[in-house]
Design a protein around this motif. Structure first.
Motif, PDB file in Angstrom:
ATOM      1  N   ALA A   1       0.806  -1.256  -0.135  1.00  0.00           N
ATOM      2  CA  ALA A   1       0.072   0.077   0.008  1.00  0.00           C
ATOM      3  C   ALA A   1       0.694   1.437  -0.085  1.00  0.00           C
ATOM      4  O   ALA A   1       0.376   2.358  -0.561  1.00  0.00           O
ATOM      5  CB  ALA A   1      -0.908   0.125   1.237  1.00  0.00           C
ATOM      6  N   ARG A   2       2.031   1.302   0.828  1.00  0.00           N
ATOM      7  CA  ARG A   2       3.024   2.401   0.880  1.00  0.00           C
ATOM      8  C   ARG A   2       3.425   2.837  -0.737  1.00  0.00           C
ATOM      9  O   ARG A   2       3.441   3.692  -0.860  1.00  0.00           O
ATOM     10  CB  ARG A   2       3.973   2.056   1.957  1.00  0.00           C
ATOM     11  CG  ARG A   2       4.817   3.252   2.033  1.00  0.00           C
ATOM     12  CD  ARG A   2       5.723   2.915   3.283  1.00  0.00           C
ATOM     13  NE  ARG A   2       6.391   4.122   3.545  1.00  0.00           N
ATOM     14  CZ  ARG A   2       7.343   4.168   4.469  1.00  0.00           C
ATOM     15  NH1 ARG A   2       7.330   3.371   5.410  1.00  0.00           N
ATOM     16  NH2 ARG A   2       8.273   5.398   4.856  1.00  0.00           N
TER      17      ARG A   2
ATOM     18  N   GLU B   1       2.299   1.618  -3.806  1.00  0.00           N
ATOM     19  CA  GLU B   1       1.239   2.189  -4.472  1.00  0.00           C
ATOM     20  C   GLU B   1       0.805   3.599  -4.335  1.00  0.00           C
ATOM     21  O   GLU B   1       0.553   4.356  -5.249  1.00  0.00           O
ATOM     22  CB  GLU B   1      -0.049   1.179  -4.334  1.00  0.00           C
ATOM     23  CG  GLU B   1       0.199  -0.105  -4.868  1.00  0.00           C
ATOM     24  CD  GLU B   1      -0.772  -1.176  -4.480  1.00  0.00           C
ATOM     25  OE1 GLU B   1      -1.057  -2.037  -5.220  1.00  0.00           O
ATOM     26  OE2 GLU B   1      -1.849  -0.962  -3.378  1.00  0.00           O
ATOM     27  N   LYS B   2       0.671   3.976  -2.991  1.00  0.00           N
ATOM     28  CA  LYS B   2       0.377   5.346  -2.476  1.00  0.00           C
ATOM     29  C   LYS B   2       1.249   6.296  -3.220  1.00  0.00           C
ATOM     30  O   LYS B   2       1.032   7.382  -3.717  1.00  0.00           O
ATOM     31  CB  LYS B   2       0.216   5.470  -1.107  1.00  0.00           C
ATOM     32  CG  LYS B   2      -0.381   6.859  -0.542  1.00  0.00           C
ATOM     33  CD  LYS B   2      -0.701   6.639   0.869  1.00  0.00           C
ATOM     34  CE  LYS B   2      -1.029   8.149   1.452  1.00  0.00           C
ATOM     35  NZ  LYS B   2      -1.205   8.268   2.757  1.00  0.00           N
TER      36      LYS B   2
ATOM     37  N   ALA C   1       0.351   9.204  -5.864  1.00  0.00           N
ATOM     38  CA  ALA C   1       0.730  10.503  -5.549  1.00  0.00           C
ATOM     39  C   ALA C   1       1.593  11.334  -6.529  1.00  0.00           C
ATOM     40  O   ALA C   1       1.486  12.583  -6.840  1.00  0.00           O
ATOM     41  CB  ALA C   1       1.321  10.621  -4.025  1.00  0.00           C
TER      42      ALA C   1
ATOM     43  N   LYS D   1      -1.161   6.195 -11.269  1.00  0.00           N
ATOM     44  CA  LYS D   1      -2.181   5.616 -10.513  1.00  0.00           C
ATOM     45  C   LYS D   1      -2.655   4.205 -11.266  1.00  0.00           C
ATOM     46  O   LYS D   1      -2.946   3.304 -10.565  1.00  0.00           O
ATOM     47  CB  LYS D   1      -3.507   6.291 -10.539  1.00  0.00           C
ATOM     48  CG  LYS D   1      -3.303   7.677  -9.560  1.00  0.00           C
ATOM     49  CD  LYS D   1      -4.436   8.456  -9.726  1.00  0.00           C
ATOM     50  CE  LYS D   1      -4.284   9.712  -8.919  1.00  0.00           C
ATOM     51  NZ  LYS D   1      -5.149  10.644  -8.828  1.00  0.00           N
TER      52      LYS D   1
END
Length: 66
Positions: free
Chosen positions: A17-18, A20-21, A25, A29
């Motif tokens: 998740a880190r 991907e985030k 950002a 995406k």
């Protein structure tokens, strides 16, 4: 273009998740796949490999293009 990076420090869903985030950002995406089993990040992008590796590394997972 499909770029695949090795990110050996990833080990859990939080790591995934880190990464991907961080990529989202930065405008990446779509076309991002994080594989925890292989410890790889695949990005379909026309962005530079150096920039993508820096984003992943800045998220806490040293990345190298493979």
């Amino acid at each position: 273009m499909k770029l695949v990076f090795s990110a050996p420090g990833m080990s859990c869903g939080h790591c995934k998740a880190r990464v991907e985030k961080a990529l989202a950002a930065a405008g990446f995406k779509d076309g991002v796949q994080v594989n925890l089993d292989d410890k790889t990040v695949t990005v379909e992008s026309n962005g530079s490999a150096e920039k993508l590796a820096a984003i992943i590394t800045d998220a806490g997972y040293p990345a190298t293009l493979i």
